[in-house]
Design an enzyme around this catalytic site. Sequence first.
Site, mmCIF file in Angstrom:
data_model
loop_
_atom_site.group_PDB
_atom_site.id
_atom_site.type_symbol
_atom_site.label_atom_id
_atom_site.label_comp_id
_atom_site.label_asym_id
_atom_site.label_seq_id
_atom_site.Cartn_x
_atom_site.Cartn_y
_atom_site.Cartn_z
ATOM 1 N N SER A 23 -4.764 -5.897 -0.276
ATOM 2 C CA SER A 23 -3.322 -4.890 0.333
ATOM 3 C C SER A 23 -3.290 -6.278 1.841
ATOM 4 C CB SER A 23 -4.402 -3.280 0.799
ATOM 5 O OG SER A 23 -3.196 -2.655 0.889
ATOM 6 N N PRO A 24 -1.873 -5.056 1.781
ATOM 7 C CA PRO A 24 -1.564 -5.896 3.081
ATOM 8 C C PRO A 24 -2.080 -5.949 4.248
ATOM 9 C CG PRO A 24 0.378 -5.424 1.671
ATOM 10 C CD PRO A 24 -1.252 -4.818 0.826
ATOM 11 N N CYS A 26 -1.046 -6.633 8.339
ATOM 12 C CA CYS A 26 -1.121 -7.078 9.828
ATOM 13 C C CYS A 26 -1.713 -7.635 10.294
ATOM 14 C CB CYS A 26 0.171 -6.508 10.597
ATOM 15 S SG CYS A 26 1.118 -5.342 9.936
ATOM 16 N N ALA A 58 3.027 -7.554 5.771
ATOM 17 C CA ALA A 58 4.021 -6.935 5.714
ATOM 18 C C ALA A 58 5.004 -8.500 7.297
ATOM 19 C CB ALA A 58 4.312 -6.414 6.387
ATOM 20 N N GLN A 101 4.638 -9.395 1.043
ATOM 21 C CA GLN A 101 4.635 -7.593 1.602
ATOM 22 C C GLN A 101 6.450 -8.486 2.271
ATOM 23 O OE1 GLN A 101 3.073 -4.669 4.006
ATOM 24 N NE2 GLN A 101 3.490 -3.509 2.183
ATOM 25 N N TYR A 183 7.878 3.118 7.624
ATOM 26 C CA TYR A 183 8.996 1.770 8.762
ATOM 27 C C TYR A 183 10.029 2.089 7.843
ATOM 28 C CZ TYR A 183 4.644 0.759 9.828
ATOM 29 O OH TYR A 183 3.715 0.078 10.631
ATOM 30 N N ARG A 231 5.851 -1.256 -2.589
ATOM 31 C CA ARG A 231 4.686 0.266 -1.900
ATOM 32 C C ARG A 231 5.856 1.875 -1.961
ATOM 33 N NH1 ARG A 231 -0.579 -0.970 1.603
ATOM 34 N NH2 ARG A 231 -1.185 -1.446 0.071
ATOM 35 N N ARG A 325 -9.840 -2.676 3.899
ATOM 36 C CA ARG A 325 -10.507 -2.138 5.201
ATOM 37 C C ARG A 325 -11.558 -3.361 4.608
ATOM 38 N NH1 ARG A 325 -9.043 3.038 7.958
ATOM 39 N NH2 ARG A 325 -9.216 3.511 5.652
HETATM 40 C C1 LIG Z 1 -6.203 -4.357 9.654
HETATM 41 C C2 LIG Z 1 -4.982 -3.758 8.722
HETATM 42 C C3 LIG Z 1 -3.568 -3.729 8.546
HETATM 43 C C4 LIG Z 1 -2.481 -3.117 8.183
HETATM 44 N N1 LIG Z 1 -1.027 -3.703 7.357
HETATM 45 C C5 LIG Z 1 -0.875 -3.373 6.671
HETATM 46 C C6 LIG Z 1 0.758 -3.981 6.523
HETATM 47 O O1 LIG Z 1 1.039 -4.764 6.579
HETATM 48 N N2 LIG Z 1 1.226 -3.645 5.331
HETATM 49 C C7 LIG Z 1 0.937 -2.121 4.405
HETATM 50 O O2 LIG Z 1 1.905 -2.183 3.786
HETATM 51 N N3 LIG Z 1 -0.531 -2.176 4.808
HETATM 52 C C8 LIG Z 1 -1.398 -2.485 5.490
HETATM 53 N N4 LIG Z 1 -2.663 -1.481 5.901
HETATM 54 C C9 LIG Z 1 -2.627 -0.631 4.935
HETATM 55 C C10 LIG Z 1 -3.449 -1.133 4.147
HETATM 56 O O3 LIG Z 1 -2.642 -1.706 2.971
HETATM 57 C C11 LIG Z 1 -4.786 0.082 3.331
HETATM 58 O O4 LIG Z 1 -3.275 0.472 2.337
HETATM 59 C C12 LIG Z 1 -4.982 0.415 3.956
HETATM 60 O O5 LIG Z 1 -5.984 0.364 5.110
HETATM 61 C C13 LIG Z 1 -5.454 1.367 2.947
HETATM 62 O O6 LIG Z 1 -6.893 0.929 2.137
HETATM 63 P P1 LIG Z 1 -8.307 0.631 2.825
HETATM 64 O O7 LIG Z 1 -9.286 2.045 2.612
HETATM 65 O O8 LIG Z 1 -8.821 -0.128 1.444
HETATM 66 O O9 LIG Z 1 -8.240 -0.427 4.305
HETATM 67 C C14 LIG Z 1 -3.650 -2.491 7.291
HETATM 68 C C15 LIG Z 1 -4.377 -1.446 6.299
HETATM 69 C C16 LIG Z 1 -5.472 -2.275 8.283
HETATM 70 C C17 LIG Z 1 -6.559 -2.086 8.349
#
Ligand SMILES: Cc1cc2nc3c(=O)[nH]c(=O)nc-3n(C[C@H](O)[C@H](O)[C@H](O)COP(=O)(O)O)c2cc1C
Length: 377
Positions: A23-24, A26, A58, A101, A183, A231, A325
Amino acid sequence: MSSQLFSPFTMRGMTIDNRTIVSPMCEYSAVDGSATDWHLMHLGQFATSGIGLVITEAAAVEPRGRITAQDLGIWCDDNEEALARVMRFCREYGQAKMGIQLAHAGRKASTHRPWEGRDPLKEGAGAWETISSSANPQGEGWHTPRSMDRAEMDVVRDAFVEATKRSDRLGFDMIEVHGAHGYLLHEFLSPIANTRNDEYGGPIDNRMRYPLEVFAAMRAVWPEEKPMGIRISATDWEEHGWTPEDSVVFAGKLRELGCDYICASSGGISGNTRLELGEGYQVDFAKKIRAETGMPTMAVGMIYDPHHAESIIADGKADMVALARGLLFDPHWAVRAAAALGVETSSPPQYERAYGFRFLRDKEREWARPRSAEVAE
Ligand SMILES: Cc1cc2nc3c(=O)[nH]c(=O)nc-3n(C[C@H](O)[C@H](O)[C@H](O)COP(=O)(O)O)c2cc1C
């Protein structure tokens, strides 16, 4: 044994070896939008990890579309060159397909990095003007954005289009449009952020108009054989906000424009959202959109247990499962998940002595035994 999670999936001309997705995320570690050694390590480790598809964090399509000044960007040749270095590594050593993304942070731009408190930047301390569908701030203490006029909407749409061309030159296999988490594009969709009274505000058809225009313009310059998805925040988790039913309507329109999948995330439009967190808490949105539109979906959000991930695919709730995560916690999750499910996934030859070691594989399976039905539900 066989696994649905570790079975191939095809969208247009791209086939991923398995349905596990990075998953994306940042990393707030770029310099003037350009990827650094951190990105080489971060994305490189995932490209070689047995995962099916890596989606970059992103990447901002213009400088003011960054959340922080350290966000990844894709608006100039220097940005493109820096990402090319990362892509060369991922291509030479990795087996994963690579997605990017593309994003614009809208009114949530111009903040400190999470580990610096996330607060909006102060004037005179690097803050920049933010833009949005309407001049409504994200919440108290946030920047008040400037409402975009038509000329500005063209500028941002064109920035998405230029970024799409750069992504193709870089050899990305897939694009994910960032239409979630409060966003810019989400700020047009959601009635909580969008209070315009022109043809881009009001009823849902109006609020969808600009995101659909951007998507169509990007799709027109993205090669036919390459997939492009989006997304979304499937719900604002707020009264009078965007709903799962709205998401179904939006997905139907996107499909007509050649959208290949929907990643069902949620929330982020304001500080008032009341998320109902829990294991797999967004999976039902992916299930609903898939069932009601026939569109492929990607499930995301607190998914970690391999047996849970397997059941999401096997039960037809989604076509792909993305982790964020969980993969930071264990970048080798895919190999371990495959072992737990009694199958294999690709691995670099440098690591084969571990992954082919029966003793370790048996230990993984023992360690990740199926849990009670409540998780697999
Ligand atoms: C460090 C970090 C950076 C993230 N950056 C983005 C991002 O750039 N674009 C996005 O759509 N979601 C971003 N997310 C959300 C994750 O892609 C994901 O949707 C969210 O953490 C839930 O999934 P998880 O429970 O597996 O962490 C970010 C999450 C984390 C933890």
